[in-house]
Design a protein around this motif. Structure first.
Motif, mmCIF file in Angstrom:
data_model
loop_
_atom_site.group_PDB
_atom_site.id
_atom_site.type_symbol
_atom_site.label_atom_id
_atom_site.label_comp_id
_atom_site.label_asym_id
_atom_site.label_seq_id
_atom_site.Cartn_x
_atom_site.Cartn_y
_atom_site.Cartn_z
ATOM 1 N N ALA A 159 -4.289 19.110 -14.142
ATOM 2 C CA ALA A 159 -4.249 20.463 -14.712
ATOM 3 C C ALA A 159 -3.460 20.512 -16.019
ATOM 4 N N LEU A 160 -2.297 19.895 -16.038
ATOM 5 C CA LEU A 160 -1.467 19.933 -17.251
ATOM 6 C C LEU A 160 -2.115 19.179 -18.409
ATOM 7 N N LEU B 99 0.828 -1.200 0.000
ATOM 8 C CA LEU B 99 0.000 0.000 0.000
ATOM 9 C C LEU B 99 0.861 1.250 0.000
ATOM 10 N N GLY B 100 1.992 1.200 0.619
ATOM 11 C CA GLY B 100 2.920 2.313 0.598
ATOM 12 C C GLY B 100 2.747 3.215 1.798
ATOM 13 N N GLU B 101 3.704 3.171 2.689
ATOM 14 C CA GLU B 101 3.658 4.050 3.843
ATOM 15 C C GLU B 101 4.052 5.469 3.458
ATOM 16 N N ILE B 102 4.806 5.583 2.388
ATOM 17 C CA ILE B 102 5.270 6.904 1.968
ATOM 18 C C ILE B 102 4.689 7.253 0.611
ATOM 19 N N GLY B 103 4.619 8.509 0.342
ATOM 20 C CA GLY B 103 4.298 8.940 -1.001
ATOM 21 C C GLY B 103 2.885 9.410 -1.242
ATOM 22 N N PHE B 104 1.981 9.286 -0.272
ATOM 23 C CA PHE B 104 0.600 9.705 -0.516
ATOM 24 C C PHE B 104 0.508 11.197 -0.812
ATOM 25 N N PRO C 192 -0.427 4.757 -3.644
ATOM 26 C CA PRO C 192 0.012 6.052 -4.150
ATOM 27 C C PRO C 192 0.221 6.061 -5.670
ATOM 28 N N CYS C 193 0.612 4.935 -6.244
ATOM 29 C CA CYS C 193 0.761 4.859 -7.704
ATOM 30 C C CYS C 193 -0.581 5.027 -8.403
ATOM 31 N N VAL C 194 -1.633 4.449 -7.825
ATOM 32 C CA VAL C 194 -2.979 4.607 -8.396
ATOM 33 C C VAL C 194 -3.418 6.063 -8.275
ATOM 34 N N ILE C 195 -3.168 6.672 -7.130
ATOM 35 C CA ILE C 195 -3.525 8.084 -6.940
ATOM 36 C C ILE C 195 -2.780 8.957 -7.937
ATOM 37 N N TRP D 68 1.051 15.596 -7.224
ATOM 38 C CA TRP D 68 1.388 15.398 -8.631
ATOM 39 C C TRP D 68 0.198 14.912 -9.448
ATOM 40 N N SER D 69 -0.754 14.267 -8.802
ATOM 41 C CA SER D 69 -1.985 13.886 -9.486
ATOM 42 C C SER D 69 -2.777 15.134 -9.873
#
Length: 141
Positions: free
Chosen positions: A20-21, A3-8, A64-67, A14-15
């Motif tokens: 926006a971009l 699930l990833g403890e880091i990066g949310f 976080p990759c999905v987000i 960046w999502s």
């Protein structure tokens, strides 16, 4: 770890930037008239996929990759959807973006982790080789 403890936080920011971009890129292509907006949307989705792989390689988890993938994909689907979207019909492209983000995010996570492991294995092999070639005799001579 999956699930990833880091990066949310980074993934969420960046999502939003990707949304926006992507929206600006597609609107600019529409304004100019070339290239076709579908190609711009596909290019933005491909860039997002590469970003997800890179994010996974540096330790981002699957969630976080999905987000991270959701923003650019949602921007692409909402911007290229039918021009007469209402607040009730906006859910369809956003639901499609969720499905696409899960697919791209999980696939990017797996590719990033596999490539990270292969790089780590190469580094470990090189480190073992260097240690063996510079070892000294047990007597210290």
């Amino acid at each position: 770890m999956v699930l990833g403890e880091i990066g949310f936080e980074r993934a969420a920011v960046w999502s939003a930037v990707g949304f926006a971009l992507t929206t600006v890129a597609i609107e600019a292509a529409t304004f100019v008239g070339a290239p076709p907006t579908e190609w711009v949307a596909a290019g933005c989705a491909a860039i997002a996929a590469v970003g997800v792989v890179g994010f996974a390689r540096v330790g981002g988890g699957a969630a976080p990759c999905v987000i991270l993938a959701y923003g650019p994909l949602a921007g692409a689907l909402v911007t290229t959807a039918e021009p007469g979207l209402t607040r009730f019909s906006i859910g369809e492209p956003l639901a499609g973006a969720v499905a696409a983000a899960v697919a791209v995010g999980v696939a990017g996570y797996l590719v990033g982790r596999v490539s990270r492991r292969s790089v780590d294995a190469d580094v470990d092999t090189d480190a073992d080789t260097d240690v063996d070639s510079t070892s000294t005799s047990p007597g210290g001579e």
